[in-house]
Write an enzyme that holds these catalytic residues in place. Structure first.
Site, PDB file in Angstrom:
ATOM      1  N   ASP A  91       0.858  -1.165   0.000  1.00 43.78           N
ATOM      2  CA  ASP A  91       0.000   0.000   0.000  1.00 43.78           C
ATOM      3  C   ASP A  91       0.915   1.243   0.000  1.00 43.78           C
ATOM      4  O   ASP A  91       2.105   1.137   0.308  1.00 43.78           O
ATOM      5  CB  ASP A  91      -0.856  -0.062   1.269  1.00 43.78           C
ATOM      6  CG  ASP A  91      -1.822   1.083   1.372  1.00 43.78           C
ATOM      7  OD1 ASP A  91      -2.251   1.617   0.339  1.00 43.78           O
ATOM      8  OD2 ASP A  91      -2.155   1.456   2.523  1.00 43.78           O
ATOM      9  N   ASP A 139      -0.148   5.067   1.060  1.00 38.01           N
ATOM     10  CA  ASP A 139      -0.380   5.954   2.202  1.00 38.01           C
ATOM     11  C   ASP A 139      -0.447   5.168   3.513  1.00 38.01           C
ATOM     12  O   ASP A 139      -1.213   4.225   3.642  1.00 38.01           O
ATOM     13  CB  ASP A 139      -1.685   6.734   2.001  1.00 38.01           C
ATOM     14  CG  ASP A 139      -1.685   7.524   0.693  1.00 38.01           C
ATOM     15  OD1 ASP A 139      -0.595   7.904   0.214  1.00 38.01           O
ATOM     16  OD2 ASP A 139      -2.773   7.753   0.137  1.00 38.01           O
TER      17      ASP A 139
END
Ligand SMILES: [Zn+2]
Length: 189
Positions: free
Chosen positions: A9, A11
């Protein structure tokens, strides 16, 4: 032979998560360990692929072009420190659009595996949220939860989830170094 990947991922894993979305390069703040982690991973034979929900596009908060520009600058900064990102896949849709690519759906990982010939069962997913772990597990990846970003506040969600992380790590550097140390271990069911 199919390749192996480390999916991650963005953020909350590479850069600070913002509840109001990363809307410009000014709002993109690398975690201090992120580029080092990516430089370590770059020395291995894993593909390095980002899979990210960017519903700010579908919500009309950020333009797709801006997200692409932020991602490009991020890649350049990572490369300056000896790291590499092979591909970035993101879902631009809103949660209520029912798309197959928004995590916790595994669509982004499945698409990447087709385009890059990746053996998902020999690959890893690193994320800071239950939705990352669910997407990773549904795709068949060994899934690692990091405690940065939303990681700590999401821990309790696992008490009632059928999707469990395979490994808990402090942050991206901890997760990457663990993978590099244990990559020859046979993948769990
Ligand atoms: Zn989507």
């Amino acid at each position: 032979m199919a390749k192996r990947a480390v999916f991650m991922d963005r953020d909350g894993v590479i850069n600070l998560n913002r509840p109001d979305y990363v809307k410009s390069w000014d709002e993109f703040i690398f975690y201090p360990f992120a580029k080092l982690a990516l430089s370590h991973l770059t020395k291995s034979d894993f593909l390095i692929i980002i899979v990210s929900n960017q519903s700010s596009i579908g919500r009309g908060i950020v333009k797709k072009e801006t997200v692409d520009e932020i991602n490009q600058k991020m890649k350049e900064e990572i490369e300056k420190e000896g790291g590499r990102i092979d591909a970035i896949y993101y879902c631009p849709h809103k949660p209520d659009e029912g798309c197959p690519c928004r995590k916790p759906n595994p669509g982004l990982l499945l698409k990447a595996s087709e385009e890059w010939d990746i053996d998902l069962r020999k690959s890893y997913m690193i994320g800071d949220a239950l939705s990352d772990i669910e997407a990773g597990k549904r795709a068949g990846c060994f899934s690692i939860l990091v405690l940065t970003g939303r990681g700590k506040e999401q821990l309790h969600l696992f008490l009632n989830s059928p999707y469990q992380y395979d490994k808990l790590a402090l942050d991206l550097l901890d997760a990457v170094d663990w993978i590099l140390k244990h990559k020859k271990v046979i993948h769990p069911k």
